[in-house]
Motif scaffolding. Structure first.
Motif, mmCIF file in Angstrom:
data_model
loop_
_atom_site.group_PDB
_atom_site.id
_atom_site.type_symbol
_atom_site.label_atom_id
_atom_site.label_comp_id
_atom_site.label_asym_id
_atom_site.label_seq_id
_atom_site.Cartn_x
_atom_site.Cartn_y
_atom_site.Cartn_z
ATOM 1 N N SER A 64 0.850 -1.194 0.000
ATOM 2 C CA SER A 64 0.000 0.000 0.000
ATOM 3 C C SER A 64 0.885 1.243 0.000
ATOM 4 C CB SER A 64 -0.913 0.001 1.227
ATOM 5 O OG SER A 64 -0.151 0.106 2.419
ATOM 6 N N VAL A 65 0.330 2.353 -0.528
ATOM 7 C CA VAL A 65 1.091 3.594 -0.613
ATOM 8 C C VAL A 65 0.797 4.510 0.570
ATOM 9 C CG1 VAL A 65 1.535 5.648 -2.015
ATOM 10 C CG2 VAL A 65 1.122 3.434 -3.126
ATOM 11 N N LYS A 66 -0.455 4.624 0.937
ATOM 12 C CA LYS A 66 -0.855 5.460 2.078
ATOM 13 C C LYS A 66 -1.616 4.597 3.087
ATOM 14 C CE LYS A 66 -1.228 9.782 -0.523
ATOM 15 N NZ LYS A 66 -2.121 10.904 -0.900
ATOM 16 N N PRO A 67 -0.995 4.261 4.193
ATOM 17 C CA PRO A 67 0.415 4.514 4.502
ATOM 18 C C PRO A 67 1.317 3.561 3.721
ATOM 19 C CG PRO A 67 -0.546 3.163 6.194
ATOM 20 C CD PRO A 67 -1.671 3.515 5.264
ATOM 21 N N LEU A 68 2.580 3.955 3.538
ATOM 22 C CA LEU A 68 3.528 3.119 2.811
ATOM 23 C C LEU A 68 3.775 1.833 3.593
ATOM 24 C CD1 LEU A 68 5.417 2.855 0.389
ATOM 25 C CD2 LEU A 68 7.213 3.898 1.765
ATOM 26 N N LYS A 69 3.508 0.726 2.955
ATOM 27 C CA LYS A 69 3.618 -0.546 3.644
ATOM 28 C C LYS A 69 4.248 -1.592 2.731
ATOM 29 C CE LYS A 69 0.910 -3.938 6.273
ATOM 30 N NZ LYS A 69 -0.457 -4.327 6.710
ATOM 31 N N TRP A 70 5.320 -2.215 3.234
ATOM 32 C CA TRP A 70 5.980 -3.285 2.512
ATOM 33 C C TRP A 70 5.526 -4.632 3.056
ATOM 34 C CZ3 TRP A 70 9.926 -2.748 -1.299
ATOM 35 C CH2 TRP A 70 10.262 -1.427 -1.586
ATOM 36 N N GLY A 71 5.592 -5.659 2.183
ATOM 37 C CA GLY A 71 5.226 -6.995 2.652
ATOM 38 C C GLY A 71 5.364 -8.028 1.559
ATOM 39 N N LYS A 72 4.944 -9.243 1.868
ATOM 40 C CA LYS A 72 5.006 -10.334 0.901
ATOM 41 C C LYS A 72 3.755 -10.298 0.014
ATOM 42 C CE LYS A 72 7.778 -13.640 3.558
ATOM 43 N NZ LYS A 72 7.806 -15.007 4.137
ATOM 44 N N ILE A 73 3.988 -10.391 -1.284
ATOM 45 C CA ILE A 73 2.895 -10.373 -2.246
ATOM 46 C C ILE A 73 2.854 -11.712 -2.986
ATOM 47 C CG2 ILE A 73 1.961 -9.249 -4.303
ATOM 48 C CD1 ILE A 73 3.346 -6.683 -3.381
ATOM 49 N N LYS A 74 1.714 -12.328 -3.006
ATOM 50 C CA LYS A 74 1.551 -13.637 -3.628
ATOM 51 C C LYS A 74 1.405 -13.501 -5.140
ATOM 52 C CE LYS A 74 -1.330 -17.792 -2.965
ATOM 53 N NZ LYS A 74 -2.542 -18.309 -2.264
ATOM 54 N N TYR A 75 2.066 -14.408 -5.892
ATOM 55 C CA TYR A 75 1.950 -14.366 -7.353
ATOM 56 C C TYR A 75 1.980 -15.786 -7.913
ATOM 57 C CZ TYR A 75 6.983 -15.347 -7.808
ATOM 58 O OH TYR A 75 8.220 -15.930 -7.761
#
Length: 318
Positions: free
Chosen positions: A51-62
């Motif tokens: 997410s950008v607001k708030p900036l959030k990093w994490g694991k993304i499934k693909y």
């Protein structure tokens, strides 16, 4: 004395027959058939912005690939997995594994191909095989490959399934025009692979002739990439006929499936002419997926059964 010798020979022959029979029946009963093959999407994760607001990093499934799995065969030492080439019309070994699963990856959108599996048991230096499984079909609806951080592809790769599908569709265009199918050439495919990689850096036809000549020279020792038929003798028609191993090339970049690239070539007058010209007898197509692009090459030649022809020419030179 002769009677005793005859009896001895008879006993030896009977013993041999019994032993051979026992060996054959043991082999035949060793390995069972692979059954219950299933396929499902194989997933992985990469690190990226969730997410950008708030900036959030994490694991993304693909979607990483298509996982094929099958039930274990009792007594088996391993399994062979074969895939079917729609252009070559041949089954080719894809994987030799001791596992009961395999993940197909590095696939483009709209890929479709068949595979089958058989179990084997080691018998000294040889293998005893069980019956083939039923044929299973794999289909993709999106790109399947490894992704690194921030949704960047991990590596470049060739997709032969897409390439052979494009070749079959190309032959459909020829059939619609009343022209005979092109024959797939494995030699031209190897050249297509080299050229597809080249146009990723230089999108032009400038390397086509040089690459073709270099390939046949290095692999077969053939300098003149043409088949010359001299009919100037008293029994001939007085003509010298020249048929080129490879004399035309289609290139494309950016299309994400075999249907897309064939549609693009069909809608271009020059490319379509190469695809459907009656004088073309053989060819191949390669697809090279880079981290940022899709590169396609189709090559056409005028020699029937080209692969056999160049091998015979090479043997003759030796």
């Amino acid at each position: 004395m002769r009677t005793e010798i005859k009896r001895f020979v008879a006993v030896v022959m009977m013993t041999t027959l019994v032993l051979v029979g026992m060996q054959t029946s043991t082999k035949a009963a060793t390995v069972g058939q692979v059954k219950t093959i299933k396929t499902k999407t194989s997933y992985k994760y990469y690190k990226g912005v969730k997410s950008v607001k708030p900036l959030k990093w994490g694991k993304i499934k693909y979607k990483y690939g298509v996982k094929a799995s099958w039930s274990k065969v009792s007594g088996a030492d391993g399994y062979e997995l074969f895939t079917y080439g729609v252009a070559t019309k041949k089954w080719t070994k894809k994987k030799d594994t001791k596992k009961t699963s395999y993940v197909f990856t590095n696939l483009l959108e709209k890929d479709k191909f068949k595979f089958k599996v058989r179990a084997y048991k080691a018998n000294g230096s040889e293998r005893v095989y069980g019956a083939w499984s039923k044929v299973k079909t794999v289909r993709t609806n999106s790109l399947r490959t490894k992704i690194k951080k921030n949704c960047k592809l991990a590596k470049n790769f060739y997709d032969r399934y897409a390439a052979e599908q494009a070749f079959v569709l190309q032959n459909k265009y020829r059939k619609d025009k009343g022209v005979a199918d092109l024959e797939w050439s494995e030699d031209l495919y190897q050249i297509c692979k080299i050229r597809a990689k080249q146009i990723a850096k230089d999108f032009s036809h400038s390397g086509f002739i040089r690459t073709t000549n270099d390939y046949f020279l290095q692999k077969y020792g053939i300098e003149d990439t043409s088949l010359v038929i001299d009919n100037t003798s008293e029994y001939g028609d007085g003509k010298i006929e020249i048929y080129m191993f490879a004399n035309a090339e289609n290139a494309a970049r950016g299309q994400n499936s075999y249907k897309e690239v064939c549609r693009a070539w069909k809608n271009s007058e020059g490319h379509y002419r190469n695809m459907t010209k009656e004088e073309k007898k053989c060819g191949a197509i390669a697809c090279y997926k880079t981290k940022n692009d899709y590169c396609w090459i189709a090559i056409f030649g005028e020699v029937e059964k080209l692969d056999n022809t160049v091998k015979e020419m090479s043997n003759y030179k030796k």
